[in-house]
Each structure stands twice: as structure tokens, then as C-alpha cells.
Design an enzyme around this catalytic site. Sequence first.
Site, short mmCIF file in Angstrom:
data_model
loop_
_atom_site.label_atom_id
_atom_site.label_comp_id
_atom_site.label_asym_id
_atom_site.label_seq_id
_atom_site.Cartn_x
_atom_site.Cartn_y
_atom_site.Cartn_z
N GLU A 154 0.83 -1.20 0.00
CA GLU A 154 0.00 0.00 0.00
C GLU A 154 0.87 1.26 0.00
OE1 GLU A 154 -3.75 -0.63 2.04
OE2 GLU A 154 -3.78 1.48 2.65
N SER B 286 -7.48 1.32 -2.46
CA SER B 286 -6.26 0.56 -2.69
C SER B 286 -6.65 -0.81 -3.23
CB SER B 286 -5.51 0.41 -1.37
OG SER B 286 -4.60 -0.65 -1.49
N GLU C 50 -16.25 -11.51 2.90
CA GLU C 50 -15.12 -11.25 2.01
C GLU C 50 -14.53 -12.55 1.49
OE1 GLU C 50 -11.56 -9.74 3.81
OE2 GLU C 50 -11.10 -8.46 2.10
N GLU D 23 1.92 1.74 -3.44
CA GLU D 23 0.78 2.21 -4.22
C GLU D 23 0.57 3.71 -3.99
OE1 GLU D 23 -2.66 -0.13 -3.25
OE2 GLU D 23 -3.80 0.60 -4.97
N LYS E 191 -15.43 -10.30 7.24
CA LYS E 191 -14.39 -11.14 6.62
C LYS E 191 -14.99 -12.46 6.15
CE LYS E 191 -10.54 -8.75 8.10
NZ LYS E 191 -9.88 -7.79 7.20
N CYS F 175 -10.69 -2.77 14.26
CA CYS F 175 -10.96 -4.20 14.46
C CYS F 175 -11.18 -4.56 15.92
CB CYS F 175 -9.82 -5.03 13.91
SG CYS F 175 -9.50 -4.70 12.18
N GLU G 163 -13.94 -13.23 -6.31
CA GLU G 163 -12.63 -12.73 -6.75
C GLU G 163 -11.52 -13.01 -5.75
OE1 GLU G 163 -15.30 -10.88 -6.09
OE2 GLU G 163 -14.83 -8.97 -5.12
N CYS H 59 -8.47 -2.44 3.69
CA CYS H 59 -8.27 -3.66 4.46
C CYS H 59 -9.47 -3.99 5.34
CB CYS H 59 -7.00 -3.58 5.29
SG CYS H 59 -6.91 -2.07 6.21
#
Lengths: 631, 185, 650
Positions: free
Chosen positions: A307, A347, A389, A310, A386, A530, A394, A327
Site C-alpha cells: 500500500e 487501494s 469477504e 501504491e 471477513k 478491528c 474474486e 483492508c
Amino acid sequence: MKTPEFSAGPVVRRAGQLYDNPEKKVEKIRLTIDGREIEADKGMNVLEAAHAAGIEIPSLCYLRHINEIGSCRVCLVEVEIKGARVLQASCAFPATEGLVVHTSSARVRRVRKTMVELLLSDHHRECTTCIRNLNCELQNIADNLGIRNIKYTGEMKQLPIHNKNSFIVRDYNKCIKCRRCEAICSKVQEVNVYSAINRGYDTVIAPAFMQDLSQVACITCGQCVIACPTASLAEKECIDSVWEALEDPDKYVIVQTAPSIQVTLGELFGYEVGTVVTGKLVAALRRLGFYKVFSTDFTADLTIMEEAHELLERLERGDKLPLLSSCSPGWVKFAEHFYPEYLENLSTCKSPHEMFGALTKTYFAGKQGLDPEKIVVVAIMPCTAKKFEASRLEMGTGKFKDVDWVITTRELARMIRQAGIDFRDLPDEDYDTPMGIASGAGAIFGSTGGVIEAAVRTAYYLTSGREMDVLDYEELRGFSGLKEAWVELKGRRIKVAIAHGTGNARKLMDRLRAGEQFDYAEIMACPGGCVGGGGQPIFGTREHKEISLDYRHNRADALDRIDYSKKLRRAHENPAVKKIYEEFLGRPLSDMSKKLLHTYFTPRGESPGFDFGGEKGRFAGHVEENLHPVT
Amino acid sequence: MSDFINEEHENITGIEKQAPDRITDKERNRYRDLDNVIKEYIKKPGHLIGILHKAQEIFGYLPEEVQTYIASKTGIPVSEVNGVVTFYSLFSTEPKGKYEIKVCLGTACYVKGAQEIMDTLKENLKIDEEETTQDKLFTLKSTRCIGSCGLAPVLLANEDVYGEIAAKDVMKIVREYQKGEKIEN
Amino acid sequence: MKIENIGDLKALKEKHYPLIKQRLGHRNGLGLTQIMVCSGSSCVSTESQAILRELERELDEHGLNENVRVMKTGCLGFCQHGPVVMVHPGEIFYCRVKPEDVKELVQTHLLEGRLVERMLYQEDLTGKRIPSINDIHFFKAQERIVLQNCGVINPEDIEEYIARDGYHTLADAILNKRPGEIIDTISKSGLRGRGGAGFPTGKKWEMTAAQDVTPKYVVCNADEGDPGAFMDRSILEGDPHSVLEAMAIAAYCIGANQGYIYVRAEYPVAVERLEIAIGQARETGLLGKGLLGTLFNFDIELRLGAGAFVCGEETALLHSIMGARGEPRPRPPYPAQEGVWGKPTLINNVETYANIPIILRRGWEWYQGYGTATTKGTKVFSLAGKIKNTGLIEVPMGTSLRTIVFDIGGGIPGGKKFKAIQTGGPSGGCIPEKFLDRPIDYESLKEIGSIMGSGGMIVMSEDNCMVDLARFYLEFTQDESCGRCTPCRVGTKRLLEILKRITEGHGEMEDLDILERLSLDIRDASLCGLGQTAPNPVLSTLSYFRDEYIAHVRNKTCPAGVCKGLFSYRVDEEKCIACGLCAKACAAGAISGAPKQPYRIDPAKCVKCAACVAKCPKEAIVKGSDKEAKINENAGIFSGTGSQESRAAL
């Protein structure tokens, strides 16, 4: 107003209070509760004033500062008004000078008991097989009030259980209409999934048209699960699948733990909030039979590397700024639903646990000579998002899913108990190498501000070769949970911002829409990051009377202590990270890392299932205009 | 991988996959009318109920699509729109029959035998309250007091008021409408 | 035309006053005849508008337009006898007029100058025809203050309202008085909220005026939801400007510039009249910017309900005005502190507002002359149920229930016995015969387990079952509960379930205790007035008609013969002529008989559809309680089998 968020000291990063400003001077008032004269802050309600004086008033719908609607009627107390004793909901009645309150008179106890009996008369009482058994506020209150039989019987709801999605189970038959899910979703997260539907006895608190959460613009963050006093909202468990994998002799079951698990798992075994239990966590996972016990902190370090590069690349090109962190899968889905025009700003990095999965089935499998088909990756996450996710199509490489199973902190604790492991008696053990080696930067990923701190630090080092000074945040217009700071990077002053809780994310994104400039922003879906995730321990039992969400600070502080205690504190210093670039990925943003560690996003719209704008949709050709002023 | 995963992803991205029925010109005009209503009402805050009244006039009822459309055009969350629609008894999420037969079950009518009228209608039309006959001619509803207590018991067929009716006569009224319908056809 | 000062108002009054004067009984030689057609909802639904059109057509045909004027007017309250047409001069009161009667009316009354005898009101006792409204006892016994304009003026013409001194009080207030003075007058008058709770109106105004926050709002609660109550509707339909004027005065007093009227969508006529009234007030500059040449701005917007009884509760109403679910919230904060859009808001009910202009015009001392020690003024009540003169009346506070029911209301039709009167709608209680002589005010009704409420009164005769009635009200409140708080959402559901059990014959004696206990807890614990008062019908019937409950539970009988599970139909052998029509009508095959023998109904097969009752030419099929049926059965009359309990009860 410029308030430095921290000074140089052991804790280098503070996100600030989530809801309260402790420095605010408050006036004091005096009132009488149960015959005792007590002092309270002006502005408190009677329930808070009593609590501060050590008098507990049971409640169900109350959630401090979030839901003070006085609707469950369990916190009723007698208040003396003009010589008469009137029953009032203490959570909604202001504590005022000279007020006289009775919290436990015969009348209060009788009515309170009736309220709970009525709730129980319309609640599927299957306590022994319930996911919230022994951790249920309703059960706890029923026990405290000594309810032994329910006088009022009659119709009980029989609505279908929504359990077809991968993240959250909704059982309407256990709902007590406290509306805490609705309040947290609309007031804190500003996602507005829930509303009361129908009225009277038929009222349900549900998404529009009582659809499943997978069919509406739900970001899967699980804050509603944390807020729910019963098991009406719960994580979709997949413990059994993990056991199955562990018992399969053909499988190599590799586990990774998210940074925040180290500071929250202990709570479920009686430790103080904010106790670091990393060593016991690792030991417990070994005893459960995992082949390798790794740490997501490792791929957090890797995320920082990717990142940071990036960011530098985008700064260089000057396009697609600000860079927005990705994230937090709850935030990602939030952006897909509500800010699809900014998806290019996200990102492209996968979240650390997905990076971990991808590397385990490629790099690690190759290194160890394992058949990737036989590898099962289990992620212990603080998060219900998550789970969603991991189920994204993908999130896989070739025919493999990156992560096979995601289980929450709560589920892990259940597995440890199922295995009969005495957690408190475990020795401290270390993570396996190489994917267990992590810097302190990886650890602080688990609370708000951690990602940007770590990434900017690394970017600063990469460009200047020097370590950066502490970041000096300023609160944005008094929104706690939304902050900004300036950093010198590549000879340029860049503006960074952090937001936690999607309500704050919305404010940040609306400022962006309004034309404000940022260069880099870290956004986490859950308040506090989190540590406040939807998969974390739920405070519902008699040991934890604090129903509000403020406890998240203690967890965040513990993560900071982990960071500070580490010798290795910068991602770019992590030897295992250096090695993986040397041996496998080449360099950050290489073709290999783009293939394995990066992903793409899908616009989903605010009304999934209805297409009013598309060219191919049902409404094609209909005059399309937004009739409400866009803020 | 369990089944639900595919299912949920299809639900989310499935919009492109299934070819939707394009809206007809008639529908398009209705949505244009609705646009105009929203444009007018949005100027002042708190007009969701007003918009829903008008939308129900335009569409006859408030199906999910219309509720979602109003949400997307006004910026009010669809959950809230649905919450409001299901709270108020005058809003209907089901299409109604050509004639809405409403039996007043206010106290004055009730003590004068309105329940018997309701029961007679249910039995003869073979539908329950809030239901519509198969020929889409009649929807049966009970209504709150309409204030014509002097005429109790009272029955409404769309806007027409029938007062001081007896249970045994109620089907005569219904048959008038059925007859009228045949003549129209 | 814009009204800019008191002079303009006076000029308008001068212009129209002669017409009004004639309607009030002055023979002022206008050379005009005025025909007033009642256009309240009740008369509209019995085709009064067709009468209006027919009249216009007839007058046209006879060329009488010059000297005869036809106009709409508000409700006179004698709804039982609608549609009502009044002819001035003479205050001739024609009732139950049908469109086809118009020809005769025009011919006889207007052209020939004779009264149409058969359409005049016929007195019940004497059978005498009474031409003038002033001689009809129903009207003579009333004191019409709030309703003074209803039936006298055309509600769709602002100038007629002005001719009745309308808007003069507003003008006087904003031109000559300070807000404090006006509030003081309201306080001294002793006016209390007519919506039900009876909160002192002056105090409410004072509280809202004292708030140091802007903007503020004025709201009129026209969400009259009590079944059987239609006072507010009649005022809005008959005299809408009195409410607008009062709201403007209130706004001036508390410092508001915007008002809202929240009105039920179920009242289309009232909505239309309000729209017209607001439009006319704006046109004449009595609403809008710079009222009467001052800097005071005030406008009113209508907000329609959508069918939710709970929106009559003030905090729920606020939510509904703002377009949300009409769910109440705890108080404090009170609407006076935080109301519409979180700003101080004054909420009063329609009838309360309608009292304001006249109190200010005639002074608080005058107003104090009506009523009891604690409750001043008059009250409008609607009478419905088992009573001869259903309709709308206005009497001074302190009038006894007996006067209302038996004197003004004309008693119970069909020679039936009075059983109870229900006041206050679903929130009220049932009052038995023994309290009929009490003078009514807020306190006296509360003492006997009921409430004033908005003024709906339903009379019950011996044919009504009080347990069934309690069940009916519970069904209502349960259906209208917003679902927010536990006691109302679940508690009323449980109450209803118990009542259903009892009315179906499955009740136990223990249920009566549970019913009482739970009722008291719901009353104590509910969040808003709806839940707090929902148990009143249960508690009052339990205390005054406990024997009926016991009959249902212990004897499994419904003394009034209402509860379907607890009675059977039987043939009165004395009356039966053995024609056999009943047996043919019976779809269940429960009736059998032979020529010249009385027919019999088998209670085991009977589904109580009442088809036979409708067919019987001799009214020989009667309801009897199950217990009676069993007695008969034991005597060998019927051959059905009864339930275990019924047998045990014998």
C-alpha cells in the site's frame, strides 16, 4: 482548535475517545436514589446516575448515547413528581437536582417482572441450544428477577430464520424489539439497513421488505450482532467445518490470527479487557490441532509494503487520489454500495488475511512441497465482514479460495472450550515461522489509525531513508472518530485522514464529494477499528455491566503495548517480508504480487435488486435524475 | 464450498444477468408523474407520507419497486420508506380490487351489528379481510370510524356510503356492483 | 381583496351581517329566502349534495334565483335525522330530505308559502310536527358556544365567518395586545385541553412562549381517532376558520411563524374545507406575510395522516408530521421544549382552538360562568350507539350523563334497557347506570374509571355484551399499538387472548385475576397514553360488570347473547307457524320439522349464520344462551350434544 492527540511516550498513537470528550468540564448535581443522596453529572439520565453510584438498574433496550428510547420498560423506576410516585424509564429520564428515585420498590419489581415475563412469552426460549446461552442479557435478567413461570402465555411468533448468507443469522423469533441493531446501524454506522416494519404485535425490526441481509445494502460489519442482547442476530458459525478439516488426515489446516485477537480472546476466559494473551492463543491453536499457527500481522506488514508503494505511485502520477485503504471489508462493501464513484480510489490491496491465504497456497505450499489442494486456510478474525469477504468470487487464485474458513473470536473461544482446553493454564508459545514473524506495525492494524500510521511511516522511510516523527492529528470539526494530519512526503505536504465507523466514513466521503482534497485516508468500518469488530466478545453477561461500546479503548491500548514491546516496529524491517520479496514476489506491485495480493471492486448500488439507472436495466430510457440535493 | 455462497453473490450481482422486463409506456408515465410529485414535495422536509399518498393514487398500491424508487429519488433509506408504508393502515402493498368494500368497525357500527355484515361479506365473497376476489372486482376491508355514526352500521364501496344496512341486505349492494360491471363489459 | 386593518374587517362584516342576522332569527325584511343544506360528512353521505344541486336546478327553473339563496353549511348535529335542510326566515327545520323531495319543497314552501308538513321533525313522545329548530328539544337543551357557527354560516366562505366577528379577535390581538396579556386571559378562563387529558391550555401556551429557541411551531391535532367521535370533524367541516384564527393567535403569543394542521386522511370533507379556508385566508392576507399590516408572519400547512390511531398522541403526531412512523417517545422533553424538527412546539386539539376566539372576544369572566369548579366552559360530545338521537351536542361541563342520554339523546330505542355508556373511546371506560347522575368533568369521569377523552359517547343497551365490548376495544388498541414498548405490544396481545378465551367459553376463573393484574401493570408501565389507557375498558367492565364475566367463565353463557360460542338459536314455539322457510334457508341442515309442528334447530349442526333469522316471517327464531339450550335439551326438546363444561355446569 488544535488538540494534539498524544505526546511522545510509550503509546505513540491514540485514536482518541470514541464517544466522550473526557476533558469537558461537567456540572454536578445531587439527587436521591433509594434513600441515598448521590452526586451525578448534569446531563446524565437516571440510569447512568444510579450506575455511577453503584446502583444497577436492569435494562434491555438501552445502549448509552446510541439507543435511549425507553421502550423495553425494564429499567422502569419510581420517580417522585409533585408528591406522586410515577413510573419512568430511567434510561430516558433526566437526572435533575433534587430528584427522588426508587429503583427497587415493590411496585417497580412487580412491573419489571411483568415486562420480562411478557418479553419471554413471545421469545423462543431454547436457551440450552442457543448461541447466546450464558451470554444473553434477557436470560441474565430473567435469572436475576427469579422468573420461574410465565403467567402470560399465548401466540408466539413463528417466522422463518434467515440463515442463508455467509455472515449473519437473523432469528426474528428471538427478537425483543429493543431496536439496538436499528440504532447502531442507522446512527453509528449510517447504513440504515434496519427499520421497524409493521406495527403492534406484528412489528419486526428488519431490512426493507424483510429481505435477507445478503439482498440489501448491508455492509456485513456485524455491529448489529454486537448490539443484540439476545441471539436474534448472531454470526454465521462455521466451527463444525473447521473441526471437520482438522479431523481430515489428508488436510494441512493452517491457521492465521488477526492482530486484535491477541487482545480480545482473553476476555472470554475471564481476563480483564485489554489483556494481551498472544502466547496462550498460539498454544491453544496448536492444541486444537492446526498444522501451522501463523499471524495475519505478517501479511499486515506486507500490506503496508504494497500500500505504501501504491501511495507513492499514485502521488507520483497524481491520479486517483486520495488513496483509500481497503483492508476493512465492511468499509469496502460500504463504498461499493454508497460511493461507487470512488471505487478506483480504493487501494487494490487485498485485506491482509486474503493476502495470507493466497501466499499460503502458493509461496508456502511451494516452499514446503505441499499440495495446495490439501491446504485449508482458517482465519481467526474479529469480523463478520471477513466471512463475506472470503466468500467473494474474486478472492481466490486459480481454483483455490484464498481463505477457506473465517471464524470469529467468539467461535474460537467456543472451539477451545469444546476441546476442553484450560486456557488460563496454557503456557505462552510463539507463532510458527516464517509467516508468524511480524513487526509492531502489523499489530496496530487492529485499531483505528494503525494502517495509515504504519504505511506512512514506511513510505516516509522509503522516500527519505529516515524515520518519521510522530503524527500529529487534529480532530475534524469536533467529530471524534474522524481526524486528519499533514505529512511531508517526497518533498510534498500530503494530507492524511482517518475515519472509523462508517458513519464517520460517510462524513469523510461527503467532504470529498464536496470537493475537499485529501491524499490518503484510512477507513475502518467498525467504531474503534478491528478491536470493535462484529466478531469480538459481546458484553452481555453479569460480569460486564458496561453496555456501551467504550471498552474498545482498552483493547486498542493493549495493541499499542504489543507494538511498543516489539523490537521490530516497522514493516519494512520485517526480515520475513524482505525474504518473501526476494524469494517469490520480486518487489512490491510486481506482476506476481498484483496477481496474488491485489483485487478489484464491484459497484453494488444502494438498492440491490432494483436497477433504476442502468442502460440495460428495466428503467432504461426513463428520465434519470436525482431529485434530492446531493450533499 | 457451501451453496449459500453462490446464492448470495448471485443475488447481489444478478441484476445484469437476468434480462429485466423493460418498463412499459404506461408505467413510464406513472413514474414520470411520481417524479413530478417528488419534485414538488421534496422542497419541504418531512413529506414522505405525502409522497406515499400520491404514489398510491398513481399506482393504486405501493409495490416494492415503487417504494425503492421513492427511496432512491428522495435519499430516504428504503428501510425507512418500507417502515412508514407498513406502519400506516391506509397504505397498501397489494393491488386492490376495482371496488374497495370497507365495513366500518367503529364502536358505533360495531354495537349495531357491523361484525355480522363483515361476516356475511366474507362468507359470500369467499375472501378474508384485506383480500381481493379472484375476478379482481372486490377488496374487502374493515375501516376505522368514518364518523358517520348517525348512520350506523355503515359500509363504503369506494367513495359511496351506505348507511343503516342490515346483514341480510348487504349482498344486494354487492350484486349491484357486479351487475354494473357486466353492463359495462 | 386584502384585509389590511380593522376597518376592512368591519366593512366586510357590515356587508354580510344582514344575511347572518336573518339566519339567527331576525325578521329583518330582507326580501330574501336562504336555504341552508347541511354539508357535514354524515349528510353528505346521505346525498345532501345531490339535494343542493337539485335545489339549484329547481330554483333556476322557476326563476327564483333572485330572491332565494342556497348554500352549504356545517353540521347541526342532528345526524340521525339527516340530510337536514333549513329555510330562513323562520328557521324551518326539514329533516330526512331526499333529492326527490326537492320539487315538493320548492313548490310548497317557496311558491305556495306553506310548510311541507311531512318533512318536519316529528317529536317522539307526542308525534307532533315541529317546524322551527328553536322548538326542538334536542337543540333547546344545548349550549352552543364552540358550535355557534356550525349550521349558521357557509364554511366555504371566509366573509361569512368575518360577519360573525371572525378574525376580529386576531386583529385585536396582534394590533392591540401583548402576548402575555392574551395568555393570561386564556389561563384565567380555565380552559383545559379538549383532546382528552385536560392539561390547562394557558399553561401550555406559557411554557412554549417561555422557550428561548427559534423557530417555534404551532400544531393543531386534528387526528380524531376515537371510534364514535366526530366533534373535531364537525368543527373543521362547519367552522374551519375558527381554528385557523386561533392558531394565528397562538402563533403570535408564543412567537411562531409556521403552523401545521395534522388531519386524518379519513376525513376528506374536512380536508377539503380546510384547504379552501387556508386558501381564502391567504388571499385575504389573514395568513401569510405581514398580517394586518404588521410585521407578524404566519402560515399554515396541512399534513395528512395515513391511518394510525396512535398519531393522536402528541409525540407520535410530531413524528408523523415529520414523515416518519408515528411512534411516541418518552417525555420529557415535552413538545413545548422539543417538538417539530426538535423545536418548541405548541400542540392543541381542534376543539381547544375553537374555544379561543370566543373566550378572547367575550372575556374569561364570561367563560368561567360555564362548567364546574375544576372544568370550565362547554364540551362537544358525539352520541352514538344504542341511542335515539345519534349526533353531535354541546353542553356545559357539569351536565349529567342522564341529561345527555335520556333528555337530549332521547333514550334507548326499541324500549330496551340502558346498560352502560362508554366515554373516551378505546381509552375510556364503561359507566353503569348508577353513575348517570354525576355531573361530568375531567375529574369525576376519572374517579369512576373512565376519562373525558375527546368526547365520544357510545351507549350500550341490554343487548350488548360487556365482555365482548372489552374484547372489541382491546382488538382495536392491539391493532393500533405502535409496537414500540413491551407492555403495549405484547401485553395488550395477551389481554386480548384472555378475553377471546373467555368469550369463546374457554375462560377459567383464574383468568379474571390475570386480566386484572396484567391490566394494572400495562397501565403503569406503558410508554404513552395509548398503552396506559388501553386496559381501561377491561378494568371498568371488570369492576362494574363482573357478573357478566363470571357468567361467561363459570356458566359458559353470554347473558346478552352476543358471544357466538356461547349461545344458540332456537325456535320460539309460540310464534312458529311451521312454514318451513327456515329449514330451506339453512345451509347446514340443522333445522327440521313437519307441517303443523314447530320447527327445531339442532345446536350441534347450527353454524350460527343467522340465515334462518333473516328468512323467518314471524321473528320466531331467537337467541338463547347455551345453558338454556342445554336445559331445553335435558327436557328433551333438542337432541344436540354439549361440551363437557356445559354439562358440568348443570
